[in-house]
Every structure is written in C-alpha cells, then in structure tokens.
Enzyme design. Structure first.
Site: not given
Length: 739
Positions: A478, A548
């Site tokens: 990430d 997301d």
C-alpha cells in the site's frame, strides 16, 4: 569503445538489417520506414536533409510507396510536416517532445536521422526498430526504440538520450512518444476522479490549443488522472464503430499527456514523464531512458482498442500473467485495527469454510513501542505487535496452512508516522526540504526512495515479512499519501529536481530486487485504492487494488473505466458488507457478487457478522465464480451496454479465445418501471456455433430461455432481454458451446 563511437560504428545487428543514412551532401536518397502489425501500420520517411518525418499511423497499408514519392512535393516553410520526434528548435513552434540546454548554452536542437536498425525480438510477432537521431550542430543523440507486436496490434515507443558535448547539458522535456493525427474532429476520452471514484470516463471535443492530462502527485499518481486515453476520430466514441486510437504510459510517477490541436488541424499527441520541476542534468556519455508509451489503433470502435491492449498486457507485460488469480478474504473492512489473534484465527477458519484461497491480514499487525492500533502511529516499525499477536506472523501463517489456507500480509513500506521509532532514528530519510516544516497526510510522512539506504530498508521490510514463514505467499503493498513539499536530504543541492524521476527509479529498483529473490510471491499494488493503476507497476505486480470504494454501484463505473485500458486479470474487486462503509449504500448480496465476479473476485467482510443464509449464498457464488474465472481473466472483453448511456443498465461479456465459452454480466442500477428491458446483442460469439445459456447465482432465472440452446447467429443479431427492472437487479450467464 565509447557509447558515442559505438553509435557511429555499428558493425553488427541482432537478426535482421540496418539502413545507414548520411547527410544530404552525400547525395542520399529518401528512405521509407514502415512498421507493421497485423492490422495497423506506422510510416516514417527520411527527407533529403535527413530529417525524419512522421507520415502515417492507422490501418494497414500494403503499398506505402506513395509516402516516399510525395517527398519531392514536401514544403515545410511553416513547420507543418510533423517530425517523428519533435524537439525545441528549427521550425518547430509546438509543444516539443524534447527540449534541452546544450553545453554552449544553446536552446535549439535539430535532429537528423543517422541510422535505422530492425531487430527480430520474437520471430513472427515482435520486431524492434532502433532509430538513431543526431543534432545537426552538437554531438547530441536521441535513439528512438519502437517495438511492434504483430498479433496484438500494438506499437510501443521509448527514447534513449545521450551526448558527448564538452560539458553537461540540461534536459527540460523528455517525452516517450509522439503521434500527429489528421481528422476533422477529435473526441478525447480520458479518465479522472479521486479517492473512491477512480477512472471515471470523460469525453471532450478537442478545440484548438492544448489539452493536458497530468499528475504531479508522484505517489498515488493515478488517483485523479490516469496515463491512458482513447481518441475517437470524427465522431464520438462508439463501442463497435469508428476509428479510435488508444494510448497508455508505463510509468508509476508524475506523467503528462498533451493533446495540441494546431492551426493546420493536426492533433499532436505527446506523452511521457511529466517534466514538472524535473530538469535533469546529463553528463557526457550518460544515458537517459524514458518509459514506454503504448499505442494501438482500431477501425471498429473502442472494443478493439481494449482487446488489443488486454492481449498485449497479458502476453508481454503483466507479471505472472498466465496464472489464475486466487480468491482472497482481506481483513480490512471486517476488523480495521480492532483485532487480536483469536479474532484472526476465527476469520481464517471462516475463510476456509467460504472456499477462498487466501486470508490476507491487513493493517494493524506491527509496532511495539508505538503499537499500530490506529493510523496515527507505528507506521515504519515493521516488527510484530506481540501483545496483539503473541504467536506472530509465523504462528498465524502456520495456523492457516494447517487449515488448508494460504496466508498474506499488508505492508506500506514507503511510509512512516511521525510517531514511530523509524522517524526518530532516521529523520534524514524523510522526504523534505531542509529548513521547512514537514507536512503530513493521514498522519503519514514519506520515505525518500532516491536514497539507496532507504531502498535497502524498503527491501528489508519485504524480506523481513517473507522470512517470518514459508507459508506467507501474498503481499498487499500500500501507499496512502502523495508527495508534497518535495525535497531530498540525500540528493545534492544542485540535483533536487531529480527527485521526481529518481523516486520512481528507486521504487522500480526495489521491485526488481524483490522479484529476483521472490519470483513466486503474489504482490497486489495498492495506493489509497486506485493510486497505482498503470502499466509500469504491472511489470512487477500480479494485480492492483482498483479502489477503496467497494460499493457495487460505484464499482460498475470504476471497473468499466479501468477495464477499458487494463485487463480484468489485474483488477481486484471485493464483495463487502451492506450498508457499504464508503457510500452507506444498501445493495443485495447477489448484486455485490455479480459485480465483483466480473474481475478478480475477493471478499472484504467479517464472516461471523453475516447471516447463515448470506454465508451459504457466498459459498455457492464462489464456486460459481470458479466456473467462469478463466474466461473472465483471459477472455476477450465485449462491452454490451455502457453505464454512461443514461439508461440505468450496464452489461459486459467475456468470450474465450476459441469462442466456445462466454460469460455475460448485466446490472440494473436504476428503477426501470414495467416497460423497459435491456436488449443485449452478444457480439464476440461464433455465429456458426450453438450455445446453451445457464444463469448463475440464482434459484429461478430472469431469462425465459435459461437452459435453452441458441445459435450464435441468433444471440449476435437478436440477442436476449433478461427481466431486470428493479434497482440492483443483476444477472450472470454462462454461455457454452454445445458442439
């Protein structure tokens, strides 16, 4: 032999031929270069003064000799004839692909063609063209490196720049590729958005002047804009009709795509690294390489552009592109930071019961002095939190293995919190300008990957995690902030503008080291969701986290845009809880699965919070997905209905390469009353075959012909109209040849 001498005294070529070109004073005749694929061609001609002109990009032309013959009629008094690589200098007054300040202070560059070398890379499919250009005044060289992919109808271009001038030169623009296009109108289709709304399709009728799509975020570079486009000529973009150009850049940092419509109605397209604040000093004999621009052309609308790019990506770029992607259950939306070892072991057991392949433990597993119980501290301290996980990653991975599950872990190795041991130990590793205050996003700072010590550290984070257990085989990588207040305490004061380029090069260097040591581990690229959706990152990662936002209604649009350019093979899509945590939208579980099954299916919920009925449906849907997974990941994409057409429907279909199997997805996301049904013509099937249609994920079908056999001709020309009218109705059909 020095690099410049080597340019001049090329004595051997890999497998094919070389054409040497000399100045016009030697009586040189014009030369013609035609780069071919199965259906498209690119044509260059060398003028009498050795200038290299860009004459054509479009459908195949068997006889390109007219381009050669018209050379004698060329008049370039106003710079109207496009060069293959336009530079600042000579008659060029438009946006240059390259501009440089030479050792003598001169701002102008004028390139002439010195040599052309054609090399066979893959017999019958891939050819490489090396075209050496030299400045007419200075020992300054540009080598164009083009590759043609015959079967995929793709041509890529990158550039190598070097010189042998008396002192360093300064590069100010250094783009990868250029296309001059002639049409009556130009409809640019590009992708924009933001966090949770990535890859929204926008169409713009280009008018005279400059349209620029760019990112200056460096990290999360594709969160708002994407380095890709489709350009429809003369008419708005259509799925199956019209001439369309597709392009994408393989780079994971700042980028720019320039579309300049000049007074001669020529559209000049230039793409590559964004030169924003990135002046680069090039020493004598030093080489500077740009990333690849990828181009393709279609005479049958956007659909062929997509299929060309997907084929090229799967065959030549995406890491481990022949493997079926696993189905994962990621812990993030199920637990966030609030878990302990008991909770995680229960989730592993529940994941096994659902039938997924991997359990992936997300954020929150590390930090002791600064325990990672929220996003404000601990990031950078990559040691297992012993209070939360007393048996560590070793114990959890072994537990998963004993249950017949595979295990993965989340890391964010480019980032750190101010409240972390790393920040206190190595403040000089933080991206910053000396004497200015540090700025945070999400309470995070950024590590300076231009620094080799930081590169070693980032590699060591990955290495540390992998060494915890032989049963760890999945990493979610990430990156949750972009660059601001850019600066490097490692780079010299006179090279601060190198930061934007050297950061990405440093990242790629780490990726390369990881892949050399861990070639088989699955690595998912994530950057606040869709912040690293580009072809540069896919050289090292099997897939990217698309957004997301896991809300299926939003994902219809996000995945539609993403898969116009990037294949489903690389597109992760997870089923999450309802109401959705990002949008608070409530949707049926079937609708959530039906949307996620059109890409790489995964799970993003806490199983023990689901009802028995929903768990049973989930288990069945996962089994159904495995029936269609190879078709989705490796098949040809045909978009049947666009969600942008204001009819409240979206539909797409994947067809196997042999056309014997297909899977059709249909979504209704607006109430249609009693009067309207979608009509779906199933392009891509073989009209000479017969197919049986089976609806998945249901007890009773919305299609009257479920289980029946139809001719491919009927399905292509008449199509089907499943009864989907209520908001969040959906259907998935498996279509198989009976012959």
């Amino acid at each position: 032999m020095g690099i410049i001498k080597r340019f001049y005294f090329v004595t051997s070529y890999l497998l094919s031929y070389s054409i040497m070109l000399f100045s016009s004073t030697a009586g040189n005749k014009c030369k013609l270069i035609k780069i071919d694929t199965q259906n498209i061609a690119m044509v260059f001609t060398v003028g009498k003064d050795s200038s290299l002109f860009f004459d054509y990009f479009g459908p195949s032309i068997d006889d390109a000799s007219p381009f050669f013959k018209k050379q004698s009629y060329r008049r370039d008094d106003y710079g109207t004839d496009p060069l293959v690589y336009p530079v600042m200098g000579g008659r060029n007054f438009k946006q240059p692909a390259l501009s440089a300040i030479h050792a003598d202070g001169g701002l102008n560059t004028e390139l002439m063609c010195v040599s052309i070398d054609k090399c066979v890379v893959d017999s019958g499919n891939v050819d490489r063209y090396l075209i050496l250009l030299k400045d007419r005044k200075n020992p300054f060289y540009v080598e164009l490196i083009l590759e043609s992919f015959y079967k995929e109808n793709v041509i890529t271009e990158k550039v190598k720049i070097c010189h042998n001038e008396s002192a360093p030169i300064v590069l100010r623009d250094f783009y990868s590729g250029y296309l001059p296009i002639r049409a009556n109108k130009y409809y640019l289709n590009s992708f924009s958005g933001g966090w949770g709304m990535e890859m929204k399709l926008e169409e713009t009728l280009l008018t005279h002047g400059l349209k620029r799509i760019e990112s200056r975020k460096e990290v999360r570079a594709t969160q708002a804009e994407n380095p890709s486009f489709m350009l429809s000529l003369d008419v708005p973009l259509s799925e199956n009709y019209g001439h369309v150009i597709g392009g994408a850049l393989a780079w994971s940092g700042n980028f720019a795509l320039n579309f300049e419509l000049d007074e001669f109605n020529i559209l000049n397209i230039i793409g590559g690294i964004n030169s924003y604040s990135s002046e680069y000093t090039l020493e004598p004999n030093q080489e500077f390489y740009t990333p690849e621009m990828i181009f393709t052309y279609s005479t049958r609308g956007a659909g062929d552009i997509t299929r060309n790019l997907h084929d090229w990506a799967r065959n030549h770029l995406v890491y481990d592109s022949k493997s079926i992607r696993p189905i994962v259950l990621n812990s993030w939306e199920g637990t966030y930071f609030n878990y302990d070892e008991k909770v995680i072991k229960r989730m592993i057991d529940d994941s096994k019961a659902l039938g997924v392949d991997f359990f992936v433990l997300d954020d929150g597993w590390f930090g002791n002095v600064y325990p990672r119980n929220n996003s404000k501290e601990g990031l950078g301290d990559w040691v297992v939190n012993k209070q939360k996980l007393p048996s560590g990653l070793t114990g959890l991975a072994s537990y998963a293995h004993r249950r017949g599950m595979k295990f993965g872990i989340w890391i964010e190795p480019e980032m750190l919190n101010p409240d972390s041991e790393l920040a206190h130990m190595h403040p000089d590793w933080i991206v910053q300008e000396k004497g200015r205050p540090l700025t945070t996003i999400r309470d995070q700072l950024l590590l300076d990957l231009t620094n080799p010590d930081v590169q070693d550290f980032v590699f060591s984070v990955f290495d540390y995690v992998m060494k915890q257990s032989p049963y760890i085989s999945y990493i979610k990588w990430d990156a949750n902030r972009h660059v601001e207040s850019a600066g490097s305490l490692y780079l010299p004061t006179n090279k601060q503008s190198y930061f934007w380029i050297e950061y990405v090069r440093g990242l790629y260097s780490v990726y390369g080291r990881i892949r050399e040591k861990y070639p088989n581990v699955i690595i998912e690229a994530c950057a606040s969701g869709g912040g690293r959706v580009d072809y540069g990152v896919l050289r090292y990662h099997q897939a990217f986290w698309t957004s997301d936002n896991t809300d299926p209604r939003s994902r219809i649009f996000i995945q539609y845009g993403t898969n116009m350019i990037y294949p489903a093979l690389a597109t992760d899509a997870h089923v999450s809880i309802s109401p959705n945590h990002q949008t608070n939208n409530q949707t049926p579980l079937k609708f959530r699965f039906d949307v996620a099954m059109s890409a790489c299916l995964g799970i993003e919920f806490q199983p023990n919070q689901m009802t028995e009925k929903d768990l049973a449906f989930s288990e069945k849907a996962i089994k159904e997905y495995r029936k269609i997974q190879p078709i989705v990941l490796f098949g040809d994409l045909y978009r049947t209905l666009s969600p942008y057409d204001n009819h409240g429907y979206s539909s797409l279909m994947y067809v196997s390469k042999d056309k014997r199997e297909a899977v059709l997805f249909v979504y209704c996301f607006e109430f249609q009353g009693r009067n309207i049904l979608p009509r779906l013509k199933l392009n891509g099937l073989d009209c000479g075959l017969k197919y049986r249609i089976e609806e998945l994920n249901v007890d009773s079908s919305v299609f009257w012909g479920n289980g029946s056999v139809f001719s491919g001709q009927y399905l292509t020309n008449e199509g089907i109209s499943p009864k989907l009218q209520r908001c969040y109705d959906s259907a998935v059909f498996l279509i198989k040849s009976v012959e």
